[in-house]
Design a protein around this motif. Sequence first.
Motif, PDB file in Angstrom:
ATOM      1  N   THR A  73       0.818  -1.206   0.000  1.00 56.26           N
ATOM      2  CA  THR A  73       0.000   0.000   0.000  1.00 56.26           C
ATOM      3  C   THR A  73       0.852   1.256   0.000  1.00 56.26           C
ATOM      4  O   THR A  73       0.324   2.361  -0.027  1.00 56.26           O
ATOM      5  CB  THR A  73      -0.930   0.031   1.232  1.00 56.26           C
ATOM      6  OG1 THR A  73      -0.145  -0.046   2.418  1.00 56.26           O
ATOM      7  CG2 THR A  73      -1.919  -1.127   1.186  1.00 56.26           C
ATOM      8  N   GLU A  74       2.169   1.096   0.005  1.00 58.05           N
ATOM      9  CA  GLU A  74       3.072   2.248   0.031  1.00 58.05           C
ATOM     10  C   GLU A  74       4.177   2.020  -0.990  1.00 58.05           C
ATOM     11  O   GLU A  74       4.830   0.976  -1.010  1.00 58.05           O
ATOM     12  CB  GLU A  74       3.676   2.423   1.431  1.00 58.05           C
ATOM     13  CG  GLU A  74       4.490   3.682   1.583  1.00 58.05           C
ATOM     14  CD  GLU A  74       4.953   3.885   3.023  1.00 58.05           C
ATOM     15  OE1 GLU A  74       5.882   4.677   3.225  1.00 58.05           O
ATOM     16  OE2 GLU A  74       4.386   3.239   3.929  1.00 58.05           O
ATOM     17  N   TYR A  75       4.384   3.001  -1.841  1.00 56.23           N
ATOM     18  CA  TYR A  75       5.342   2.852  -2.937  1.00 56.23           C
ATOM     19  C   TYR A  75       6.785   2.687  -2.466  1.00 56.23           C
ATOM     20  O   TYR A  75       7.613   2.182  -3.219  1.00 56.23           O
ATOM     21  CB  TYR A  75       5.261   4.063  -3.873  1.00 56.23           C
ATOM     22  CG  TYR A  75       3.987   4.135  -4.669  1.00 56.23           C
ATOM     23  CD1 TYR A  75       3.559   3.069  -5.451  1.00 56.23           C
ATOM     24  CD2 TYR A  75       3.193   5.281  -4.636  1.00 56.23           C
ATOM     25  CE1 TYR A  75       2.399   3.129  -6.178  1.00 56.23           C
ATOM     26  CE2 TYR A  75       2.027   5.358  -5.376  1.00 56.23           C
ATOM     27  CZ  TYR A  75       1.621   4.280  -6.145  1.00 56.23           C
ATOM     28  OH  TYR A  75       0.468   4.345  -6.875  1.00 56.23           O
ATOM     29  N   THR A  76       7.076   3.102  -1.258  1.00 59.96           N
ATOM     30  CA  THR A  76       8.453   3.015  -0.769  1.00 59.96           C
ATOM     31  C   THR A  76       8.846   1.606  -0.351  1.00 59.96           C
ATOM     32  O   THR A  76      10.019   1.368  -0.065  1.00 59.96           O
ATOM     33  CB  THR A  76       8.650   3.957   0.430  1.00 59.96           C
ATOM     34  OG1 THR A  76       7.707   3.606   1.469  1.00 59.96           O
ATOM     35  CG2 THR A  76       8.457   5.406   0.029  1.00 59.96           C
ATOM     36  N   GLN A  77       7.930   0.656  -0.327  1.00 59.18           N
ATOM     37  CA  GLN A  77       8.213  -0.668   0.218  1.00 59.18           C
ATOM     38  C   GLN A  77       8.709  -1.722  -0.776  1.00 59.18           C
ATOM     39  O   GLN A  77       9.584  -2.529  -0.442  1.00 59.18           O
ATOM     40  CB  GLN A  77       6.959  -1.204   0.937  1.00 59.18           C
ATOM     41  CG  GLN A  77       6.529  -0.377   2.137  1.00 59.18           C
ATOM     42  CD  GLN A  77       7.608  -0.298   3.199  1.00 59.18           C
ATOM     43  OE1 GLN A  77       8.202  -1.308   3.544  1.00 59.18           O
ATOM     44  NE2 GLN A  77       7.843   0.907   3.707  1.00 59.18           N
ATOM     45  N   PRO A  78       8.193  -1.809  -1.994  1.00 57.00           N
ATOM     46  CA  PRO A  78       8.575  -2.951  -2.857  1.00 57.00           C
ATOM     47  C   PRO A  78      10.041  -3.004  -3.253  1.00 57.00           C
ATOM     48  O   PRO A  78      10.586  -4.104  -3.403  1.00 57.00           O
ATOM     49  CB  PRO A  78       7.674  -2.765  -4.091  1.00 57.00           C
ATOM     50  CG  PRO A  78       6.513  -1.972  -3.600  1.00 57.00           C
ATOM     51  CD  PRO A  78       7.063  -1.053  -2.574  1.00 57.00           C
ATOM     52  N   ASN A  79      10.708  -1.872  -3.426  1.00 55.36           N
ATOM     53  CA  ASN A  79      12.126  -1.939  -3.806  1.00 55.36           C
ATOM     54  C   ASN A  79      13.004  -2.464  -2.671  1.00 55.36           C
ATOM     55  O   ASN A  79      13.830  -3.361  -2.902  1.00 55.36           O
ATOM     56  CB  ASN A  79      12.622  -0.578  -4.300  1.00 55.36           C
ATOM     57  CG  ASN A  79      12.250  -0.327  -5.747  1.00 55.36           C
ATOM     58  OD1 ASN A  79      12.050  -1.261  -6.518  1.00 55.36           O
ATOM     59  ND2 ASN A  79      12.157   0.933  -6.134  1.00 55.36           N
ATOM     60  N   PRO A  80      12.874  -1.957  -1.448  1.00 55.56           N
ATOM     61  CA  PRO A  80      13.648  -2.567  -0.359  1.00 55.56           C
ATOM     62  C   PRO A  80      13.333  -4.051  -0.162  1.00 55.56           C
ATOM     63  O   PRO A  80      14.236  -4.839   0.140  1.00 55.56           O
ATOM     64  CB  PRO A  80      13.235  -1.747   0.874  1.00 55.56           C
ATOM     65  CG  PRO A  80      12.854  -0.424   0.320  1.00 55.56           C
ATOM     66  CD  PRO A  80      12.194  -0.722  -0.997  1.00 55.56           C
ATOM     67  N   ALA A  81      12.074  -4.437  -0.352  1.00 50.51           N
ATOM     68  CA  ALA A  81      11.711  -5.851  -0.205  1.00 50.51           C
ATOM     69  C   ALA A  81      12.397  -6.699  -1.271  1.00 50.51           C
ATOM     70  O   ALA A  81      12.838  -7.825  -0.998  1.00 50.51           O
ATOM     71  CB  ALA A  81      10.194  -6.026  -0.282  1.00 50.51           C
ATOM     72  N   LEU A  82      12.522  -6.175  -2.487  1.00 48.62           N
ATOM     73  CA  LEU A  82      13.226  -6.890  -3.547  1.00 48.62           C
ATOM     74  C   LEU A  82      14.717  -6.940  -3.247  1.00 48.62           C
ATOM     75  O   LEU A  82      15.357  -7.991  -3.383  1.00 48.62           O
ATOM     76  CB  LEU A  82      12.974  -6.207  -4.891  1.00 48.62           C
ATOM     77  CG  LEU A  82      13.650  -6.819  -6.119  1.00 48.62           C
ATOM     78  CD1 LEU A  82      13.268  -8.274  -6.299  1.00 48.62           C
ATOM     79  CD2 LEU A  82      13.307  -6.004  -7.367  1.00 48.62           C
ATOM     80  N   THR A  83      15.282  -5.843  -2.821  1.00 46.90           N
ATOM     81  CA  THR A  83      16.702  -5.794  -2.472  1.00 46.90           C
ATOM     82  C   THR A  83      17.035  -6.806  -1.391  1.00 46.90           C
ATOM     83  O   THR A  83      18.063  -7.499  -1.457  1.00 46.90           O
ATOM     84  CB  THR A  83      17.084  -4.380  -1.990  1.00 46.90           C
ATOM     85  OG1 THR A  83      16.902  -3.449  -3.068  1.00 46.90           O
ATOM     86  CG2 THR A  83      18.531  -4.322  -1.527  1.00 46.90           C
ATOM     87  N   ASP A  84      16.157  -6.923  -0.400  1.00 50.99           N
ATOM     88  CA  ASP A  84      16.406  -7.808   0.742  1.00 50.99           C
ATOM     89  C   ASP A  84      16.094  -9.266   0.449  1.00 50.99           C
ATOM     90  O   ASP A  84      16.339 -10.128   1.294  1.00 50.99           O
ATOM     91  CB  ASP A  84      15.579  -7.349   1.945  1.00 50.99           C
ATOM     92  CG  ASP A  84      16.024  -5.996   2.478  1.00 50.99           C
ATOM     93  OD1 ASP A  84      17.161  -5.579   2.166  1.00 50.99           O
ATOM     94  OD2 ASP A  84      15.233  -5.346   3.188  1.00 50.99           O
ATOM     95  N   GLY A  85      15.548  -9.568  -0.728  1.00 51.70           N
ATOM     96  CA  GLY A  85      15.245 -10.949  -1.074  1.00 51.70           C
ATOM     97  C   GLY A  85      13.882 -11.421  -0.644  1.00 51.70           C
ATOM     98  O   GLY A  85      13.571 -12.611  -0.778  1.00 51.70           O
ATOM     99  N   ASP A  86      13.041 -10.524  -0.116  1.00 43.74           N
ATOM    100  CA  ASP A  86      11.689 -10.913   0.255  1.00 43.74           C
ATOM    101  C   ASP A  86      10.783 -11.034  -0.966  1.00 43.74           C
ATOM    102  O   ASP A  86       9.707 -11.627  -0.887  1.00 43.74           O
ATOM    103  CB  ASP A  86      11.091  -9.901   1.237  1.00 43.74           C
ATOM    104  CG  ASP A  86      11.808  -9.898   2.575  1.00 43.74           C
ATOM    105  OD1 ASP A  86      12.183 -10.995   3.036  1.00 43.74           O
ATOM    106  OD2 ASP A  86      12.005  -8.820   3.148  1.00 43.74           O
ATOM    107  N   LEU A  87      11.205 -10.449  -2.073  1.00 37.52           N
ATOM    108  CA  LEU A  87      10.514 -10.574  -3.349  1.00 37.52           C
ATOM    109  C   LEU A  87      11.496 -11.087  -4.386  1.00 37.52           C
ATOM    110  O   LEU A  87      12.715 -10.942  -4.227  1.00 37.52           O
ATOM    111  CB  LEU A  87       9.968  -9.220  -3.816  1.00 37.52           C
ATOM    112  CG  LEU A  87       8.941  -8.498  -2.948  1.00 37.52           C
ATOM    113  CD1 LEU A  87       8.681  -7.103  -3.502  1.00 37.52           C
ATOM    114  CD2 LEU A  87       7.635  -9.288  -2.864  1.00 37.52           C
ATOM    115  N   ASP A  88      10.950 -11.628  -5.468  1.00 38.14           N
ATOM    116  CA  ASP A  88      11.783 -12.031  -6.599  1.00 38.14           C
ATOM    117  C   ASP A  88      11.728 -11.003  -7.719  1.00 38.14           C
ATOM    118  O   ASP A  88      12.698 -10.823  -8.454  1.00 38.14           O
ATOM    119  CB  ASP A  88      11.310 -13.389  -7.130  1.00 38.14           C
ATOM    120  CG  ASP A  88      11.361 -14.463  -6.055  1.00 38.14           C
ATOM    121  OD1 ASP A  88      12.463 -14.696  -5.522  1.00 38.14           O
ATOM    122  OD2 ASP A  88      10.304 -15.032  -5.730  1.00 38.14           O
ATOM    123  N   LEU A  89      10.591 -10.355  -7.851  1.00 41.60           N
ATOM    124  CA  LEU A  89      10.376  -9.322  -8.853  1.00 41.60           C
ATOM    125  C   LEU A  89       9.448  -8.268  -8.258  1.00 41.60           C
ATOM    126  O   LEU A  89       8.735  -8.540  -7.283  1.00 41.60           O
ATOM    127  CB  LEU A  89       9.691  -9.896 -10.100  1.00 41.60           C
ATOM    128  CG  LEU A  89      10.404 -10.965 -10.918  1.00 41.60           C
ATOM    129  CD1 LEU A  89       9.421 -11.572 -11.917  1.00 41.60           C
ATOM    130  CD2 LEU A  89      11.606 -10.375 -11.643  1.00 41.60           C
TER     131      LEU A  89
END
Length: 296
Positions: free
Chosen positions: A72-88
Amino acid sequence: MFNLRRGAALGASAALALTLAACGGSDADSAEKGTEENPVRIGVVGASDPQWPIFEDLAEEEGISVEIVDFTEYTQPNPALTDGDLDLNQFQHILYLAQYNEADGQDLTPIGATAVYPLALYSLKHDAVEDIPDGGEIAIPNDVTNQARALFVLEEAGLIKLADDAGVVPDPTDVVAEESKVTVTPVDANQTVVSLDSVDASIVNNDFIDDAGLNPEDALFADSAESEGARPYINVWVARAEDADNETYQQLVEIHKSPEVTEALQESAGGTASLADQGAEELQEILAEVQASIAE
């Protein structure tokens, strides 16, 4: 998708945070991706958009299990991808990605294009760009990203001239007055529609078109996926640099281009999306150019 059509909400939910925490660092992360036991985790902003259930079904038909992770916040998906919590992730345009990489010293990489969501020029007083008089006044959004893009739109429309050294994030001080037909007035994005009564034209963000009763077909001018000035605003699929050539991820990019997904994407965009087909190499070149400009 990140097209600046939505305002950022107040934050990611606690349930989402718990889900990501549970996902990170598990033994499954080292297993083959795209299986039922270890799906490809894709971060988006707006999982309720109609294209995502269709995309999931099509991926499943190709033997790829995916998990759409909603933020729900645009600032979250990039750090999550960087940290490996996401794949894409798939929520942002190239400029936003470049700003993140530069600010955080990261190297997240675009691997596929989706669309440009045009920023358009509307008027209640004139029927064509050519009708706008010399010295006319144009209202533009005053937030940094949309303001810069609005200036590119006006330059492409032939209404202003930007300084040669304006870079990828110009502001009104970069307008060369003596070579421009109109003046620009920055206002809050939600005031661009209200200003239509008092200015010659306004650059209006997609967020406000429906509520204002504007028809995209009535726009005097809009950028597109082929516009030079719109290159930084191509929405992209993003992976970690080491996964840029992952065949499963590339297959998902192609699945997203299917007619069924495209039709649903256009539905969620009110028919305004300008589809982009730049390949990974070209997108990465654009990203490098934008990052270099930001770093100057």
